[in-house]
Design an enzyme around this catalytic site. Structure first.
Site, PDB file in Angstrom:
ATOM      1  N   LYS A  82      57.113  55.827  61.491  1.00 61.72           N
ATOM      2  CA  LYS A  82      57.574  55.419  60.163  1.00 61.72           C
ATOM      3  C   LYS A  82      56.760  54.244  59.616  1.00 61.72           C
ATOM      4  O   LYS A  82      56.353  54.254  58.458  1.00 61.72           O
ATOM      5  CB  LYS A  82      59.064  55.040  60.203  1.00 61.72           C
ATOM      6  CG  LYS A  82      59.979  56.163  60.704  1.00 61.72           C
ATOM      7  CD  LYS A  82      61.452  55.803  60.565  1.00 61.72           C
ATOM      8  CE  LYS A  82      61.921  54.694  61.484  1.00 61.72           C
ATOM      9  NZ  LYS A  82      61.957  55.046  62.914  1.00 61.72           N
TER      10      LYS A  82
ATOM     11  N   ARG B 141      70.818  53.398  58.853  1.00 59.29           N
ATOM     12  CA  ARG B 141      70.904  53.866  60.237  1.00 59.29           C
ATOM     13  C   ARG B 141      72.316  54.299  60.610  1.00 59.29           C
ATOM     14  O   ARG B 141      72.537  54.731  61.736  1.00 59.29           O
ATOM     15  CB  ARG B 141      70.478  52.738  61.176  1.00 59.29           C
ATOM     16  CG  ARG B 141      69.041  52.856  61.693  1.00 59.29           C
ATOM     17  CD  ARG B 141      68.795  51.625  62.540  1.00 59.29           C
ATOM     18  NE  ARG B 141      67.752  51.749  63.505  1.00 59.29           N
ATOM     19  CZ  ARG B 141      66.520  51.285  63.356  1.00 59.29           C
ATOM     20  NH1 ARG B 141      66.141  50.752  62.233  1.00 59.29           N
ATOM     21  NH2 ARG B 141      65.653  51.375  64.340  1.00 59.29           N
TER      22      ARG B 141
ATOM     23  N   ARG C 208      52.794  51.567  72.384  1.00 59.58           N
ATOM     24  CA  ARG C 208      52.937  50.515  71.377  1.00 59.58           C
ATOM     25  C   ARG C 208      53.282  49.175  72.040  1.00 59.58           C
ATOM     26  O   ARG C 208      52.850  48.125  71.581  1.00 59.58           O
ATOM     27  CB  ARG C 208      54.034  50.918  70.379  1.00 59.58           C
ATOM     28  CG  ARG C 208      54.191  49.952  69.228  1.00 59.58           C
ATOM     29  CD  ARG C 208      55.069  50.517  68.134  1.00 59.58           C
ATOM     30  NE  ARG C 208      56.482  50.349  68.420  1.00 59.58           N
ATOM     31  CZ  ARG C 208      57.460  50.810  67.632  1.00 59.58           C
ATOM     32  NH1 ARG C 208      57.175  51.484  66.544  1.00 59.58           N
ATOM     33  NH2 ARG C 208      58.726  50.615  67.943  1.00 59.58           N
TER      34      ARG C 208
ATOM     35  N   ARG D 190      56.526  43.679  71.177  1.00 59.08           N
ATOM     36  CA  ARG D 190      57.950  43.829  70.901  1.00 59.08           C
ATOM     37  C   ARG D 190      58.746  43.935  72.199  1.00 59.08           C
ATOM     38  O   ARG D 190      58.499  44.815  73.011  1.00 59.08           O
ATOM     39  CB  ARG D 190      58.193  45.064  70.030  1.00 59.08           C
ATOM     40  CG  ARG D 190      57.949  44.803  68.574  1.00 59.08           C
ATOM     41  CD  ARG D 190      58.181  46.030  67.743  1.00 59.08           C
ATOM     42  NE  ARG D 190      59.527  46.596  67.872  1.00 59.08           N
ATOM     43  CZ  ARG D 190      60.017  47.503  67.035  1.00 59.08           C
ATOM     44  NH1 ARG D 190      59.295  47.933  66.030  1.00 59.08           N
ATOM     45  NH2 ARG D 190      61.232  47.971  67.210  1.00 59.08           N
TER      46      ARG D 190
ATOM     47  N   ARG E 237      67.874  52.749  72.632  1.00 57.32           N
ATOM     48  CA  ARG E 237      67.574  52.920  71.204  1.00 57.32           C
ATOM     49  C   ARG E 237      67.592  54.402  70.835  1.00 57.32           C
ATOM     50  O   ARG E 237      68.067  54.776  69.768  1.00 57.32           O
ATOM     51  CB  ARG E 237      66.213  52.298  70.870  1.00 57.32           C
ATOM     52  CG  ARG E 237      66.284  50.770  70.833  1.00 57.32           C
ATOM     53  CD  ARG E 237      64.923  50.131  70.953  1.00 57.32           C
ATOM     54  NE  ARG E 237      64.057  50.398  69.838  1.00 57.32           N
ATOM     55  CZ  ARG E 237      62.734  50.374  69.905  1.00 57.32           C
ATOM     56  NH1 ARG E 237      62.125  50.112  71.057  1.00 57.32           N
ATOM     57  NH2 ARG E 237      62.017  50.611  68.835  1.00 57.32           N
TER      58      ARG E 237
HETATM   59  P1  AMP Z   1      62.937  49.056  64.043  1.00 57.11           P
HETATM   60  O1  AMP Z   1      61.850  48.106  63.761  1.00 57.11           O
HETATM   61  O2  AMP Z   1      63.321  49.877  62.822  1.00 57.11           O
HETATM   62  O3  AMP Z   1      62.675  49.920  65.240  1.00 57.11           O
HETATM   63  O4  AMP Z   1      64.240  48.201  64.376  1.00 57.11           O
HETATM   64  C1  AMP Z   1      64.293  47.358  65.502  1.00 57.11           C
HETATM   65  C2  AMP Z   1      65.726  46.938  65.778  1.00 57.11           C
HETATM   66  O5  AMP Z   1      66.229  46.216  64.650  1.00 57.11           O
HETATM   67  C3  AMP Z   1      66.707  48.079  65.977  1.00 57.11           C
HETATM   68  O6  AMP Z   1      66.700  48.560  67.309  1.00 57.11           O
HETATM   69  C4  AMP Z   1      68.024  47.388  65.611  1.00 57.11           C
HETATM   70  O7  AMP Z   1      68.472  46.535  66.655  1.00 57.11           O
HETATM   71  C5  AMP Z   1      67.614  46.493  64.451  1.00 57.11           C
HETATM   72  N1  AMP Z   1      67.742  47.209  63.159  1.00 57.11           N
HETATM   73  C6  AMP Z   1      66.736  47.567  62.320  1.00 57.11           C
HETATM   74  N2  AMP Z   1      67.216  48.215  61.247  1.00 57.11           N
HETATM   75  C7  AMP Z   1      68.558  48.285  61.415  1.00 57.11           C
HETATM   76  C8  AMP Z   1      69.621  48.860  60.663  1.00 57.11           C
HETATM   77  N3  AMP Z   1      69.387  49.510  59.523  1.00 57.11           N
HETATM   78  N4  AMP Z   1      70.881  48.722  61.140  1.00 57.11           N
HETATM   79  C9  AMP Z   1      71.133  48.066  62.291  1.00 57.11           C
HETATM   80  N5  AMP Z   1      70.179  47.530  63.058  1.00 57.11           N
HETATM   81  C10 AMP Z   1      68.903  47.632  62.635  1.00 57.11           C
END
Ligand code: AMP
Length: 190
Positions: A14, A89, A128, A134, A146
């Site tokens: 994404k 989400r 990654r 990360r 996740r």
């Molecule tokens: P991402 O960078 O999208 O993979 O997000 C990393 C982490 O941020 C996720 O595993 C969640 O802990 C938190 N996070 C990101 N977006 C959301 C969301 N829309 N709702 C809840 N937690 C989020």
């Protein structure tokens, strides 16, 4: 406005593809994960709270995430549109986004799902982890969590947009360029 939800499990591509869509369509890329990470770096109150969930691969609570998303959107004057990456989400987030966009006389144009099988996701996330730094990419248990959270809480959000006739699936396997071309052609058809 052209408002896209770029959807898919962790590691679907994404973030990578968003950069290309921003270039071509002049949209604003809004990644909730990126905003949380910036807050962690800046040691804000929101960052401290978000980190306690992110490090375990859990979702940050809806109320907090929705409030943050709204304030991010309101930062822009006359935007051409947004790419929502990593949001919504949960179904509650999808409902909140619909209501919020309606308030500002807008709506979601389409959700585009990047379709990638689980084994491939794990390989991509492990790769990654080597350069992203990360924390949540480094530990296989967190990655698994996740993916489980994605399956249980996030994957059902597709139905929300399917019901509205706003859902397109794009094959997320292959070279980055091939996937970009597929996305361009899906968006150009909207
Ligand atoms: P991402 O960078 O999208 O993979 O997000 C990393 C982490 O941020 C996720 O595993 C969640 O802990 C938190 N996070 C990101 N977006 C959301 C969301 N829309 N709702 C809840 N937690 C989020």
């Amino acid at each position: 406005m052209l408002n896209l939800v770029l959807f898919g499990p962790p590691g679907a591509g994404k973030g990578t593809q968003s950069t290309r869509l921003v270039e071509k369509y002049g949209l604003i890329h809004l990644s909730t994960g990126d905003v949380f990470r910036a807050n962690i770096k800046g040691e804000t109150e929101l960052g401290v709270l978000a980190k306690s969930y992110m490090d375990k691969g859990q979702l940050v609570p809806d109320e907090v995430t929705i409030k943050m998303l709204k304030s991010e959107v309101m930062k822009y004057e006359n935007p051409k549109g947004f790419i929502f990456d990593g949001f919504p989400r949960t179904n509650a987030q999808a409902d909140a986004l619909d209501h919020f966009l309606e308030e500002i006389d807008s709506s979601i144009s389409q959700m585009i799902s990047l379709d990638v099988e689980e084994e491939e996701l794990k390989t991509r996330l492990a790769n990654r982890a080597k350069d992203s730094g990360r924390v949540d990419d480094a530990d296989p248990k967190v990655i698994q969590n996740r993916i489980s959270v994605y399956r249980a809480e996030t994957a059902p959000v597709k139905e929300h947009y399917k019901k509205q006739g706003k859902w397109t699936k794009v094959d997320g396997l292959g070279s980055i360029d091939d996937i970009t071309e597929r996305l361009f052609s899906a968006i150009d058809k909207l």
